[in-house]
Structure formats: C-alpha cells, structure tokens
Enzyme design. Structure first.
Site, PDB file in Angstrom:
ATOM      1  CB  VAL A 116      -0.931  -0.012   1.234  1.00 18.52           C
ATOM      2  CG1 VAL A 116      -1.803   1.241   1.257  1.00 18.52           C
ATOM      3  CG2 VAL A 116      -1.799  -1.266   1.227  1.00 18.52           C
ATOM      4  NE  ARG A 161       5.966  12.672   0.180  1.00 16.53           N
ATOM      5  CZ  ARG A 161       5.493  13.805  -0.298  1.00 16.53           C
ATOM      6  NH1 ARG A 161       6.047  14.386  -1.335  1.00 16.53           N
ATOM      7  NH2 ARG A 161       4.442  14.379   0.258  1.00 16.53           N
ATOM      8  CB  SER A 205       7.033  10.015   4.177  1.00 13.97           C
ATOM      9  OG  SER A 205       5.679  10.144   4.545  1.00 13.97           O
ATOM     10  CE  LYS A 257     -16.688   5.975  -5.785  1.00 16.82           C
ATOM     11  NZ  LYS A 257     -16.120   7.104  -6.516  1.00 16.82           N
ATOM     12  CG  ASP A 270     -14.177  10.448  -6.803  1.00 21.77           C
ATOM     13  OD1 ASP A 270     -14.764   9.778  -5.934  1.00 21.77           O
ATOM     14  OD2 ASP A 270     -13.249  11.240  -6.542  1.00 21.77           O
ATOM     15  CD  GLU A 276     -13.202  14.887  -5.467  1.00 24.37           C
ATOM     16  OE1 GLU A 276     -13.327  13.761  -4.975  1.00 24.37           O
ATOM     17  OE2 GLU A 276     -12.155  15.255  -6.041  1.00 24.37           O
TER      18      GLU A 276
HETATM   19  N1  LIG Z   1      -9.512  10.686   0.396  1.00 24.32           N
HETATM   20  C1  LIG Z   1     -10.391   9.706   0.182  1.00 24.32           C
HETATM   21  O1  LIG Z   1     -11.114   9.327   1.063  1.00 24.32           O
HETATM   22  C2  LIG Z   1     -10.454   9.057  -1.157  1.00 24.32           C
HETATM   23  C3  LIG Z   1      -9.358   9.051  -1.978  1.00 24.32           C
HETATM   24  N2  LIG Z   1      -9.385   8.283  -3.112  1.00 24.32           N
HETATM   25  C4  LIG Z   1      -8.193   8.193  -3.932  1.00 24.32           C
HETATM   26  O2  LIG Z   1      -7.183   7.531  -3.165  1.00 24.32           O
HETATM   27  C5  LIG Z   1      -5.886   7.997  -3.560  1.00 24.32           C
HETATM   28  C6  LIG Z   1      -5.145   8.523  -2.343  1.00 24.32           C
HETATM   29  O3  LIG Z   1      -5.826   9.663  -1.867  1.00 24.32           O
HETATM   30  P1  LIG Z   1      -5.755  10.131  -0.346  1.00 24.32           P
HETATM   31  O4  LIG Z   1      -5.656   8.972   0.534  1.00 24.32           O
HETATM   32  O5  LIG Z   1      -6.865  11.066  -0.157  1.00 24.32           O
HETATM   33  O6  LIG Z   1      -4.368  10.867  -0.265  1.00 24.32           O
HETATM   34  P2  LIG Z   1      -3.972  12.378  -0.655  1.00 24.32           P
HETATM   35  O7  LIG Z   1      -4.544  12.781  -1.945  1.00 24.32           O
HETATM   36  O8  LIG Z   1      -4.239  13.243   0.526  1.00 24.32           O
HETATM   37  O9  LIG Z   1      -2.403  12.189  -0.822  1.00 24.32           O
HETATM   38  C7  LIG Z   1      -1.623  12.024   0.325  1.00 24.32           C
HETATM   39  C8  LIG Z   1      -0.599  10.968   0.149  1.00 24.32           C
HETATM   40  O10 LIG Z   1       0.154  11.177  -1.059  1.00 24.32           O
HETATM   41  C9  LIG Z   1       1.533  11.088  -0.748  1.00 24.32           C
HETATM   42  N3  LIG Z   1       2.332  11.855  -1.694  1.00 24.32           N
HETATM   43  C10 LIG Z   1       2.130  13.116  -2.134  1.00 24.32           C
HETATM   44  N4  LIG Z   1       3.110  13.476  -2.988  1.00 24.32           N
HETATM   45  C11 LIG Z   1       3.934  12.413  -3.086  1.00 24.32           C
HETATM   46  C12 LIG Z   1       5.128  12.164  -3.806  1.00 24.32           C
HETATM   47  N5  LIG Z   1       5.647  13.072  -4.621  1.00 24.32           N
HETATM   48  N6  LIG Z   1       5.725  10.956  -3.658  1.00 24.32           N
HETATM   49  C13 LIG Z   1       5.191  10.022  -2.855  1.00 24.32           C
HETATM   50  N7  LIG Z   1       4.068  10.193  -2.135  1.00 24.32           N
HETATM   51  C14 LIG Z   1       3.453  11.377  -2.256  1.00 24.32           C
HETATM   52  C15 LIG Z   1       1.610  11.687   0.636  1.00 24.32           C
HETATM   53  O11 LIG Z   1       2.840  11.310   1.176  1.00 24.32           O
HETATM   54  P3  LIG Z   1       3.321  11.838   2.598  1.00 24.32           P
HETATM   55  O12 LIG Z   1       2.497  11.046   3.556  1.00 24.32           O
HETATM   56  O13 LIG Z   1       4.747  11.484   2.600  1.00 24.32           O
HETATM   57  O14 LIG Z   1       3.037  13.311   2.619  1.00 24.32           O
HETATM   58  C16 LIG Z   1       0.395  11.062   1.290  1.00 24.32           C
HETATM   59  O15 LIG Z   1       0.696   9.770   1.772  1.00 24.32           O
HETATM   60  C17 LIG Z   1      -6.138   9.046  -4.634  1.00 24.32           C
HETATM   61  O16 LIG Z   1      -6.113   8.404  -5.871  1.00 24.32           O
HETATM   62  C18 LIG Z   1      -7.561   9.513  -4.313  1.00 24.32           C
HETATM   63  O17 LIG Z   1      -8.227  10.093  -5.396  1.00 24.32           O
HETATM   64  C19 LIG Z   1     -10.459   7.513  -3.439  1.00 24.32           C
HETATM   65  C20 LIG Z   1     -11.566   7.498  -2.657  1.00 24.32           C
HETATM   66  C21 LIG Z   1     -11.698   8.354  -1.516  1.00 24.32           C
HETATM   67  C1  LIG Z   2     -15.678  13.142  -1.601  1.00 30.01           C
HETATM   68  C2  LIG Z   2     -14.218  13.190  -1.702  1.00 30.01           C
HETATM   69  C3  LIG Z   2     -13.520  11.940  -2.205  1.00 30.01           C
HETATM   70  O1  LIG Z   2     -13.844  11.673  -3.545  1.00 30.01           O
HETATM   71  C4  LIG Z   2     -13.997  10.795  -1.414  1.00 30.01           C
HETATM   72  C5  LIG Z   2     -13.834  10.785   0.032  1.00 30.01           C
HETATM   73  O2  LIG Z   2     -14.610   9.898  -1.963  1.00 30.01           O
HETATM   74  C6  LIG Z   2     -12.045  12.221  -2.098  1.00 30.01           C
HETATM   75  O3  LIG Z   2     -11.443  12.430  -3.157  1.00 30.01           O
HETATM   76  O4  LIG Z   2     -11.514  12.302  -0.993  1.00 30.01           O
HETATM   77 MG   LIG Z   3     -14.888   9.950  -3.959  1.00 28.76          MG
HETATM   78 MG   LIG Z   4     -12.341  11.986  -4.865  1.00 26.93          MG
END
Ligand SMILES: NC(=O)C1=CN([C@@H]2O[C@H](COP(=O)(O)OP(=O)(O)OC[C@H]3O[C@@H](n4cnc5c(N)ncnc54)[C@H](OP(=O)(O)O)[C@@H]3O)[C@@H](O)[C@H]2O)C=CC1
Ligand SMILES: CC[C@](O)(C(C)=O)C(=O)O
Ligand SMILES: [Mg+2]
Ligand SMILES: [Mg+2]
Length: 518
Positions: free
Chosen positions: A65, A97, A100, A182, A245, A249
């Site tokens: 992960v 990374r 981090s 979701k 998506d 949002e």
């Molecule tokens: N947020 C949510 O609930 C949802 C998110 N998603 C998807 O899940 C994925 C992850 O999103 P989310 O969990 O929100 O995280 P974020 O979009 O908040 O990204 C944060 C993570 O990205 C890492 N990161 C940022 N820049 C870099 C880099 N240059 N190199 C390596 N790592 C990096 C950060 O590392 P560090 O910890 O070191 O800062 C951190 O772990 C995305 O594709 C998002 O669209 C899908 C459904 C819902």
């Molecule tokens: C609603 C925001 C979201 O798409 C999500 C939690 O599903 C995200 O990008 O964080």
């Molecule tokens: Mg979403």
């Molecule tokens: Mg989203």
C-alpha cells in the site's frame, strides 16, 4: 497536457465501457438489482465473505500500500485484518517516500513501513494510494519498478485521465484494477470497525477492471473491495469513475454543500436570525435531520414528511435553486470530462510543491466559529429541519443526479456519488467537527476542487436563486412534479437497502490523520 487533443488511447485489452450483461465471478456470488429502469450486477460484501479472500487473492503473496493519506491507513488496516481473519499469510506493507512526514504515524499503526520503491518492487499487488497529482508525476518510474506480473491497483481513475490527455497508456502487460471506496478514508476504517458488530457495515465501493492480462483481475478487485469492507460493490470504468468522482466532490458532497451552508447562514441573519439560529437552520439542519432522513428513507422522505406550509417553503427554494445549481454542476462536469479539472489539480500540486500555492484554512470564518459553540451545547432533538435549507440542498442534490444520469453513469454510481456518500460518510464528519474536518479528511484532489468550486455555487445561489425567491418569482410546478416523480427515488431506496442501517459514529476517539495546512 493538452485538453484540446484529449483523445483517449485504447488498446484491445482495456475496458473502456461496461458490459451490458454485467460481470461474473467464480468466487463471489453476484446479484442483479433493478435500479429505476436499469438492471445492474453487484456483489454484496460482508465479513461472512472473508473466507473467500484467499481464492480471490490467488497468486498474491505481498500487497504493497503506497502512501499514508486518507485512504491508505484505512484500506491497509482493513485489508490486513480481513486477510488475517481469513487465515491468509499474505503480507501487507506500507511504502512511503523518503523523508515522508507520515512515517512516524504510519509506523505507530503498522508494523511494516518502508521506502515506497522497495515496497513497489516486491509487491504482487501495488495499491497506489498517493495523491492523484503525485501519481501523474511518478507513474513512469512506478510502472518501471513494478515486478513482471504484478497488478496495479488504483482507488481513482485520475491517472487514466492524465494518461489519456498526453496520449499515453498503462503498460499493456500488467493488470490494472480499481477499487474506489465512495467515502473518505476515516469513514472506511470507522464503518469497517462498526461492521465487526453488524455484518456488512462499511462504505460502498465501485470497482473496475481496466486491463486483465492474467484473467484473474475481476476476482482480485472484488476481493480487495470485500477486504476493505464494502457493503456492496458495483462496476464502473476508470473513465466513468474519475468523471463522477471529481465532479461529485466539487458538487453536493463537499463544494456545493459548503457553499449552501455559508450562503444560508448569511441569508438567515439578514432576515433577522441570531448567528446561532442561522447556523442551526443551515449547517445543523443539513447534517442533522435531512441527512438522517435521506440515509434511512431516501431523498423524497425529506419532502413527504413536511407539513403543507413547509412544503410550500421547500418548493419555493427548490424551484429557485435547481436551475442555477445545475448550471454550475454542468459546467463542472464538462470541465472534468474534458480533462481541464485534472490539469487544474496537477497545476495546484505543482504550486503547492514550489511554495506558490497552498491549501488554506476554510473554517476560520464566523460561520464555523459560531458552529463550534452551537455544537458544544447541541441538543440533537432540538435541531430544526428548515424547509428552505432542505429545498436548496435537495435541489442541488437532484441537479447533480440529473447531470450524472445525462452523462450516462450507472444508477449505482450516480446514487453513491451524490447521495449515499454524502449521508453515510461525509456529512457526519461535518456534523461532528465542522466543514474542514469533512473536506480536509478527503484527497488532495477533493480539497483543492471543493475550495475552487464552492464559491461558484455560493455566488450563483445568492445572485440567481435567492433573488428569485425575494422577487416573488412563482414556483415552477413542473420542476416540483419532476422532483416528486423522479425515477431516482426508487433506485435510492433500493441502494439504501443494500447496506445495513448503521449510522457512522464519530466520537472523541475518531482519529484521523492530522490535517496539514501547507
Ligand atoms: N480521500 C479519500 O477518502 C479518497 C481518496 N481516493 C483516492 O485515493 C488515492 C489517495 O488519496 P488520499 O488517501 O486522499 O491521499 P492524498 O490525496 O491526501 O495524498 C496524500 C498521500 O500522497 C503522498 N504523496 C504526495 N506526494 C507524493 C510524492 N511526490 N511521492 C510520494 N508520495 C506522495 C503523501 O505522502 P506523505 O504522507 O509522505 O506526505 C500522502 O501519503 C487518490 O487516488 C484519491 O483520489 C479515493 C476514494 C476516496
Ligand atoms: C468526496 C471526496 C472523495 O472523492 C472521497 C472521500 O470519496 C475524495 O477524493 O476524498
Ligand atoms: Mg470519492
Ligand atoms: Mg475523490
């Protein structure tokens, strides 16, 4: 990045549209559901399916992960516990990374946290949960580092949108799958924990199989979704996922609801309410009774339960708000679909990284200061269901639904992205600790997008909807008839039945990644 040349490159093996006959699984029982005029194939999740996980993960020994944002902590912990419950010896490691800022927190919660490249190289399933903007910068090195035969797992279609825009594609020799919960990460974890008491409680997920070189991609995607706790899994494509998506949002899930609260909070005070009453009648009204009714009985219940006098107020607000909200929603959908919004997210990522941009604080305003006080002395039974607020909120939700249906999305996707996610995952967080606690527990893509689009909803409602009401523009009865007779209501009720009636409980123990304001 050239939106004008946005020409999706497809290979013979990539899935770009859904099969009308749905999907099949040799491991998980599929089910047909009738949602309005359509039939969809779904898999219902639940802890009773965990014994099937080893079969679904056949050939996978190591899951990596990558990241520790909103989703990674939740998905990694859920997956690890589910695999352990299934008696599997598949390992789950976290890759971060170098340098981090999440390292200490991740290590406190997970035993195996290492450099991301080391983890990517050894994993059979790479769950790429770093920010979408970072994915667009690092994809070449990531693809090159993955071992032959490994599966790329995404929780968003964003990377496909980016690759399309630059005329590139995923390497043809790898499986590419998606499981997109979701709901925000902390709710994925919280409801999974609650699911230990109530089988099937969790956050619904879409899944997609974009490339299936091994022939095992569907089973693995379904296994992943079951392992992270989805009550039901519905099929999508990477393209449909990113369009719905990113749009959702910016709309009613985060951006539009923020705008509605800010605008009505100001309006109700102009009409003579105290700040506390204005907050109760705007924010609290939405996250209180409106959310509860929609969550348990669907959108129309909000209207059906009203007195005739309240219905009149609702209709006035609904009729005035639907058109203006839909205008911005359609613009937003088009901006996402053509790639402009993907470009905007990447550019904001670049600005943040170079110190020229930042993700600022959104709850320092009077609204949320007053909100804090209101929450401190909250009496749940005394929260009003303001019919005007309900009219504006429901109109925007319905307009969002209509834009997605017109865009050809499945009912499952439309309803999860416009209704269930709002009430099951997001609104409870705003109810518990305000707008920033909701928005900033979401992805970078969402945090940025809701900041960018919320003002558009705020202005248009102020300038066109509320002025129409104040100028006595008559209610458009046709709009109200369209609302009450809308085919989505049956579909929402069906979708609501597919997950157990468990309200997420945010308590003082609800821990989330500390929000970093850059
Ligand atoms: N947020 C949510 O609930 C949802 C998110 N998603 C998807 O899940 C994925 C992850 O999103 P989310 O969990 O929100 O995280 P974020 O979009 O908040 O990204 C944060 C993570 O990205 C890492 N990161 C940022 N820049 C870099 C880099 N240059 N190199 C390596 N790592 C990096 C950060 O590392 P560090 O910890 O070191 O800062 C951190 O772990 C995305 O594709 C998002 O669209 C899908 C459904 C819902
Ligand atoms: C609603 C925001 C979201 O798409 C999500 C939690 O599903 C995200 O990008 O964080
Ligand atoms: Mg979403
Ligand atoms: Mg989203």
């Amino acid at each position: 990045f050239a939106p004008a040349a946005f020409a999706p490159r497809r290979t013979a093996t990539t899935a770009t549209s859904l099969n009308a006959d749905g999907f099949t699984s040799k491991i998980f029982k599929t089910q047909q559901v009738t949602l309005a005029e359509t039939t969809e194939t779904i898999v219902k999740g639940g802890r009773d399916l965990f014994p099937l996980l080893p079969a679904a993960f056949e050939g996978i020994k190591k899951v990596g992960v990558i990241g520790w944002g909103s989703q990674a902590p939740a998905q990694a912990q859920n997956m690890k516990e589910s695999l352990a419950a299934a008696g599997s010896d598949i390992t789950v490691s976290i890759g971060l990374r170098a340098g981090s800022s999440s390292m200490a927190e991740a290590k406190a919660q997970f035993d195996d946290v290492r450099d991301m490249w080391e983890v990517i190289k050894e994993s059979d399933l790479v769950m790429l949960l770093i920010s979408d903007a970072a994915q667009s910068k690092l994809y070449k090195e990531i693809f090159a580092a993955m071992k032959p035969g490994a599966t790329l797992g995404l929780s968003h279609g964003f990377l496909l949108g980016y690759l399309d825009s630059i005329g590139e594609a995923f390497p043809e020799d790898m499986d590419v799958i998606l499981v997109a919960p979701k709901g925000m990460g902390p709710s994925v974890r919280r409801l999974y924990e609650q699911g230990k008491e109530v089988n099937g409680a969790g956050i619904n997920s879409s899944f997609a199989v974009h490339q299936d070189k091994s022939g095992k991609a569907t089973e693995l995607a379904l296994g992943w979704g079951v392992a992270v706790g989805a009550p039901f899994l519905f099929q999508t494509t990477l393209r449909d996922e990113y369009k719905s998506d990113i749009y959702g949002e910016r709309g009613i899930l985060l951006g539009a609801v923020h705008a509605i609260v800010e605008g009505l909070y100001r309006r109700y005070q102009r009409q003579g309410m105290s700040p506390e009453d204005a907050f109760l009648n705007s924010a609290e009204s939405i996250t209180g009774m409106i959310t509860k009714k929609i969550s348990t009985r669907g959108i129309k219940a909000v209207y059906d339960d009203m007195s005739p006098a309240d219905k009149e107020v609702f209709e006035t607000a609904y009729s005035a708000s639907y058109g203006p909200s839909k205008e911005i929603l359609q613009e937003c959908y088009d901006e996402v679909a053509c790639g402009n919004e993907i470009r905007s997210v990447i550019m904001q990522g670049d600005r943040v990284n170079s110190g020229k941009g930042f993700i600022g604080k959104i709850d320092g305003t009077d609204t949320w200061k007053v909100g804090e006080k209101v929450r401190a002395s909250r009496d749940d039974d005394a929260i009003p269901l303001n019919p005007f607020t309900a009219g504006v909120y429901v109109a925007t939700m319905m307009a969002q639904i209509d834009v997605l249906l017109e865009g050809g999305h499945s009912y499952s996707e439309v309803i999860n992205e416009s209704v269930i996610e709002a009430v099951d995952s997001l609104a409870p967080y705003m109810h518990y600790r305000g707008v920033a606690f909701m928005v900033d527990n979401c992805s970078f893509t969402a945090k940025w997008g809701s900041r960018k689009w919320a003002p558009r909803f705020d202005y248009i409602l102020d300038q066109l909807a509320y002025t129409a009401v104040d100028n006595g523009v008559p209610v458009n009865k046709e709009k109200i008839a369209e609302f009450t007779g809308h085919r989505v209501h049956q579909a929402v009720e069906e979708c609501c039945k597919l997950r157990p009636p468990v309200d997420i409980s945010c308590t003082a123990e609800t821990t989330t990644k500390e929000i970093v304001i850059k």
